[in-house]
Motif scaffolding. Structure first.
Motif: not given
Ligand code: HEM
Length: 137
Positions: A16-21, A26-35
């Motif tokens: 389940a956690s893999l499927a939800g990834d 994997q980019f770290g969400g919004r914060q990951g994309l901002e940096v």
């Protein structure tokens, strides 16, 4: 019996956690994309080959639009509110080499931030068809 049940629960929760990834996660969400986008803009601005395109650009807006766009392309909870790729690049005269240079910077910053290969490829695959709208005819 109890042990095999426990094992099954563990395995299932792992799946389940893999499927939800999602690629977005994997980019770290919004914060990951901002940096990531910040890294990208720093590299692009420092590149003597393409930095000049960005001299008179509202970089806060560009940063915000790119985060929004990448987030949406990666299946994240965002709506891209910028102009179309054709509109925003029409008068710039961007060449194939310029396009490739920007993509190379993108690959470099994704690698440097440890974005998994599958997620990196997902973003590149989503951006690739935009080439024909961005590169001058
Ligand atoms: C897959 C490749 C690319 C993507 C996804 C992309 C995406 C974007 C986005 C979302 C915007 C903001 C549009 C808006 O403000 O409404 C933008 C603007 C801009 N892009 Fe790109 N771009 C790409 C390639 C390039 C390349 C190769 C260059 C130049 C080397 C470039 C130069 C610019 C400039 C100068 C602007 C600002 C235009 C303005 O504000 O008038 N882009 N791009």
């Amino acid at each position: 019996m109890i042990r095999s049940l426990l094992l099954m629960v563990l395995l299932l929760s792992g799946c389940a956690s893999l499927a939800g990834d999602t690629p977005y996660r994997q980019f770290g969400g919004r914060q990951g994309l901002e940096v990531l986008v910040e890294d990208l803009l720093v590299r692009v601005l420092e590149d003597p080959g393409i930095g000049h395109y960005f001299l008179d650009v509202d970089l806060d807006n560009l940063h915000a639009r790119l985060v929004e766009q990448f987030c949406a392309e990666l299946g994240g909870p965002c709506v891209y509110r910028g102009r179309t790729m054709r509109e925003s690049h029409a008068t710039l005269g961007i060449s194939e080499a310029d396009f490739n240079a920007l993509v190379e910077h993108l690959v470099a910053v994704m690698e440097a931030r440890g974005v998994p290969r599958t997620a990196r490829n997902r973003l590149l695959a989503r951006l690739a068809p935009m080439r024909r709208e961005i590169v001058r005819p």
